[in-house]
Design an enzyme around this catalytic site. Structure first.
Site, PDB file in Angstrom:
ATOM      1  N   ASN A 103      -7.598 -14.732-141.946  1.00  0.00           N
ATOM      2  CA  ASN A 103      -7.079 -13.377-141.751  1.00  0.00           C
ATOM      3  C   ASN A 103      -6.761 -13.120-140.272  1.00  0.00           C
ATOM      4  O   ASN A 103      -6.869 -12.003-139.791  1.00  0.00           O
ATOM      5  CB  ASN A 103      -8.150 -12.389-142.257  1.00  0.00           C
ATOM      6  N   TYR A 120     -17.856  -6.211-152.012  1.00  0.00           N
ATOM      7  CA  TYR A 120     -17.877  -6.353-150.549  1.00  0.00           C
ATOM      8  C   TYR A 120     -19.138  -5.691-149.983  1.00  0.00           C
ATOM      9  O   TYR A 120     -19.887  -6.294-149.212  1.00  0.00           O
ATOM     10  CB  TYR A 120     -16.625  -5.724-149.924  1.00  0.00           C
ATOM     11  N   LEU A 123      -7.235   3.572-142.538  1.00  0.00           N
ATOM     12  CA  LEU A 123      -6.471   4.737-142.110  1.00  0.00           C
ATOM     13  C   LEU A 123      -5.654   4.507-140.835  1.00  0.00           C
ATOM     14  O   LEU A 123      -4.452   4.793-140.805  1.00  0.00           O
ATOM     15  CB  LEU A 123      -7.435   5.920-141.895  1.00  0.00           C
ATOM     16  N   LYS A 162     -22.885  -7.140-147.984  1.00  0.00           N
ATOM     17  CA  LYS A 162     -23.548  -6.697-146.746  1.00  0.00           C
ATOM     18  C   LYS A 162     -25.023  -6.383-147.029  1.00  0.00           C
ATOM     19  O   LYS A 162     -25.905  -6.730-146.245  1.00  0.00           O
ATOM     20  CB  LYS A 162     -22.835  -5.478-146.159  1.00  0.00           C
ATOM     21  N   VAL A 167      -2.608  10.969-147.633  1.00  0.00           N
ATOM     22  CA  VAL A 167      -3.967  11.447-147.348  1.00  0.00           C
ATOM     23  C   VAL A 167      -4.672  11.547-148.692  1.00  0.00           C
ATOM     24  O   VAL A 167      -4.265  12.347-149.553  1.00  0.00           O
ATOM     25  CB  VAL A 167      -3.937  12.808-146.616  1.00  0.00           C
ATOM     26  N   PHE A 168      -5.708  10.734-148.867  1.00  0.00           N
ATOM     27  CA  PHE A 168      -6.339  10.622-150.184  1.00  0.00           C
ATOM     28  C   PHE A 168      -7.286  11.788-150.464  1.00  0.00           C
ATOM     29  O   PHE A 168      -8.499  11.655-150.339  1.00  0.00           O
ATOM     30  CB  PHE A 168      -7.087   9.289-150.296  1.00  0.00           C
ATOM     31  N   SER A 210     -22.590  -2.930-142.232  1.00  0.00           N
ATOM     32  CA  SER A 210     -21.678  -1.798-142.406  1.00  0.00           C
ATOM     33  C   SER A 210     -22.435  -0.577-142.885  1.00  0.00           C
ATOM     34  O   SER A 210     -23.427  -0.692-143.616  1.00  0.00           O
ATOM     35  CB  SER A 210     -20.620  -2.185-143.434  1.00  0.00           C
ATOM     36  N   ARG A 257     -15.328  10.695-141.530  1.00  0.00           N
ATOM     37  CA  ARG A 257     -15.862   9.403-141.088  1.00  0.00           C
ATOM     38  C   ARG A 257     -16.235   9.496-139.613  1.00  0.00           C
ATOM     39  O   ARG A 257     -15.839  10.432-138.915  1.00  0.00           O
ATOM     40  CB  ARG A 257     -14.800   8.302-141.215  1.00  0.00           C
ATOM     41  N   ASN A 266     -17.856 -16.564-150.508  1.00  0.00           N
ATOM     42  CA  ASN A 266     -17.454 -16.694-149.103  1.00  0.00           C
ATOM     43  C   ASN A 266     -18.469 -16.028-148.172  1.00  0.00           C
ATOM     44  O   ASN A 266     -18.946 -16.640-147.213  1.00  0.00           O
ATOM     45  CB  ASN A 266     -16.073 -16.074-148.906  1.00  0.00           C
TER      46      ASN A 266
HETATM   47  N1  UFG Z   1      -7.389   7.178-145.915  1.00  0.00           N
HETATM   48  C1  UFG Z   1      -6.266   7.913-146.262  1.00  0.00           C
HETATM   49  N2  UFG Z   1      -5.075   7.254-146.377  1.00  0.00           N
HETATM   50  C2  UFG Z   1      -4.965   5.899-146.146  1.00  0.00           C
HETATM   51  C3  UFG Z   1      -6.113   5.163-145.789  1.00  0.00           C
HETATM   52  C4  UFG Z   1      -7.315   5.841-145.692  1.00  0.00           C
HETATM   53  O1  UFG Z   1      -6.332   9.120-146.465  1.00  0.00           O
HETATM   54  O2  UFG Z   1      -3.872   5.370-146.284  1.00  0.00           O
HETATM   55  C5  UFG Z   1      -8.666   7.886-145.779  1.00  0.00           C
HETATM   56  C6  UFG Z   1      -9.718   7.382-146.739  1.00  0.00           C
HETATM   57  O3  UFG Z   1      -9.625   8.059-147.968  1.00  0.00           O
HETATM   58  C7  UFG Z   1     -10.979   7.700-145.966  1.00  0.00           C
HETATM   59  C8  UFG Z   1     -10.588   7.557-144.512  1.00  0.00           C
HETATM   60  O4  UFG Z   1      -9.174   7.632-144.496  1.00  0.00           O
HETATM   61  O5  UFG Z   1     -11.337   9.029-146.209  1.00  0.00           O
HETATM   62  C9  UFG Z   1     -11.013   6.245-143.911  1.00  0.00           C
HETATM   63  O6  UFG Z   1     -10.581   5.193-144.752  1.00  0.00           O
HETATM   64  P1  UFG Z   1     -10.647   3.668-144.300  1.00  0.00           P
HETATM   65  O7  UFG Z   1     -10.127   2.854-145.446  1.00  0.00           O
HETATM   66  O8  UFG Z   1     -10.026   3.486-142.980  1.00  0.00           O
HETATM   67  O9  UFG Z   1     -12.204   3.430-144.073  1.00  0.00           O
HETATM   68  P2  UFG Z   1     -13.419   3.536-145.102  1.00  0.00           P
HETATM   69  O10 UFG Z   1     -14.390   4.455-144.473  1.00  0.00           O
HETATM   70  O11 UFG Z   1     -12.996   3.823-146.470  1.00  0.00           O
HETATM   71  O12 UFG Z   1     -13.920   2.037-145.120  1.00  0.00           O
HETATM   72  C10 UFG Z   1     -14.498   1.499-143.955  1.00  0.00           C
HETATM   73  C11 UFG Z   1     -14.304  -0.013-143.900  1.00  0.00           C
HETATM   74  C12 UFG Z   1     -15.060  -0.705-144.976  1.00  0.00           C
HETATM   75  C13 UFG Z   1     -16.475  -0.239-145.015  1.00  0.00           C
HETATM   76  C14 UFG Z   1     -16.547   1.255-145.054  1.00  0.00           C
HETATM   77  C15 UFG Z   1     -17.949   1.724-144.917  1.00  0.00           C
HETATM   78  O13 UFG Z   1     -12.940  -0.337-144.023  1.00  0.00           O
HETATM   79  O14 UFG Z   1     -15.050  -2.076-144.715  1.00  0.00           O
HETATM   80  O15 UFG Z   1     -15.829   1.805-143.967  1.00  0.00           O
HETATM   81  O16 UFG Z   1     -18.070   3.046-145.300  1.00  0.00           O
HETATM   82  F1  UFG Z   1     -17.097  -0.715-146.110  1.00  0.00           F
END
Ligand code: UFG
Length: 346
Positions: free
Chosen positions: A37, A152, A203, A156, A220-221, A127, A234, A102
């Site tokens: 990656n 995943y 994000l 961890k 925006v989810f 994490s 976050r 892995n």
């Molecule tokens: N989000 C959006 N649109 C997008 C992508 C993300 O609105 O296109 C939102 C998500 O819903 C979330 C926030 O942005 O509310 C952050 O999302 P990320 O995917 O960037 O991060 P996460 O907190 O979901 O995940 C991260 C790491 C994971 C880890 C996790 C631990 O990517 O590896 O934190 O909570 F497991």
């Protein structure tokens, strides 16, 4: 004599920033990475930043025989920082066995090698996903671990348990697990950063790619969460701040300053930021508008989580220094850098 640190996954996002910090703090580094990656070229960029080219050994840590021959070649390793792992939450749901094999076989192979070679110090990338949706915020290290929502996340949790049991059985090995919140941003040189393959899941890469015009709009989810503006919260920290914590952790282990064989630290800013606030921060920091649309929730998302980083503040003497806006600005600089044709970088 300089200490030698093995960094697995050292050409990846957090790994490459940590290699830079290690070299700048007087360590020698050797990298193992299978380039699943990431790109070998990252090593040249690390060299541009630090003036040192760390050796890169390209192979898969699941190959125990190859790992043994690596340790015959490098007999003076003082500590290991282990980043190499699969990390896509969504993908792990569809490919659980690949993720378990892995992430866990590579970890066990490394711990086995430590027992055989007598390497005493191990830093593990964990994490905040281990907390699930915590009942109390901010979340501290003694909050209960929740059942993992993805394979995943489970790797961890299981990884931390494998390390704990290994250390209980072997007083010569000490370890620190670092539970990251949401790392973002890029090195201020603009030469290394996050390089998602395909459509980003996270994000900030989605924001920067949308701002650059590679994606039509950011989704925006959800805006119906129980948060002030309805979007998820976050704890976003600058990847360089995160990288520095690894240098402190390995120093602590090598210097035998840890209080128990196995310690766990949250690494975050302590501030919760919503998705909509993150978009505003990007726009403020860069002057570039991001086209976005509110859509339905993403399955498996946690509503809100941010760190109580006081244990790391106190015990490691570590805290984040970079602001959210600064992290966004560097993420944008990096996005622009990687979109330019590089040709001969020299
Ligand atoms: N989000 C959006 N649109 C997008 C992508 C993300 O609105 O296109 C939102 C998500 O819903 C979330 C926030 O942005 O509310 C952050 O999302 P990320 O995917 O960037 O991060 P996460 O907190 O979901 O995940 C991260 C790491 C994971 C880890 C996790 C631990 O990517 O590896 O934190 O909570 F497991």
């Amino acid at each position: 004599m300089k200490k030698l640190i093995l960094v697995t996954g050292g050409t990846g996002y957090i790994g490459s920033h940590t290699v830079v910090e290690l070299i700048e703090n007087g360590y020698d580094v050797v990298i193992i990475d299978n380039l699943y990656n990431s790109e070998a070229e990252v090593v040249d960029r690390i060299a541009k930043i630090t003036g040192t080219t760390p050796p890169l050994e390209v192979f898969d840590l699941c190959d125990a025989a190859r790992l043994e021959s690596f340790f015959r070649k490098y007999q003076n390793i003082d500590g290991i920082i282990h980043f190499a792992a699969y990390k896509a939450v969504g993908e792990s749901v569809h490919k659980p066995l690949e993720y378990y094999r892995n992430n866990l076989v590579s970890l066990m192979n490394l711990l086995d090698s430590m027992k055989k070679t007598g390497i005493p110090a191990f830093v593990f990338s964990s994490s905040c996903t281990v907390y699930g949706q915590p009942e109390k915020l901010p979340v501290s290290e003694d909050s209960p671990i929740q059942p993992a929502v993805s394979p995943y996340g489970n790797t961890k949790q299981i990884g931390e348990e494998i390390i704990r049991d290994t250390i209980s059985s072997d007083p010569n090995i000490r370890a620190i697990a670092l539970r990251y919140f949401n790392p973002i941003g890029a090195h201020p040189s603009g030469l290394i950063g996050e390089l998602p393959r395909g459509v980003p899941e996270n994000l900030v890469p989605y924001i920067t790619q949308t701002a650059y015009g590679l994606r039509d709009e950011l989704k925006v989810f959800g805006n119906d969460y129980n948060t002030p503006d309805g979007s998820c919260i976050r704890d976003y920290l600058h990847v360089v701040d995160l990288a520095k914590a690894h240098v402190i952790a390995i120093e602590r282990l090598i210097g035998n300053k840890n209080k128990s064989g196995f310690e766990i630290f949250n690494l975050g800013t302590g501030n919760g930021v919503s998705v909509l606030e993150a978009i505003k921060s990007f726009e403020r920091a860069t002057g570039v508008k991001v086209k976005y649309r509110i859509t339905s929730r993403r399955a498996g998302d946690i509503e809100k989580i941010w760190a109580d980083p006081s244990l790391a503040n106190r015990e490691l003497g570590w805290k984040t220094v970079s602001s959210l806006d600064e992290a966004m600005r560097t993420a944008w600089e990096w996005e622009k850098f990687i979109r330019k044709p590089h040709g001969n970088e020299n």
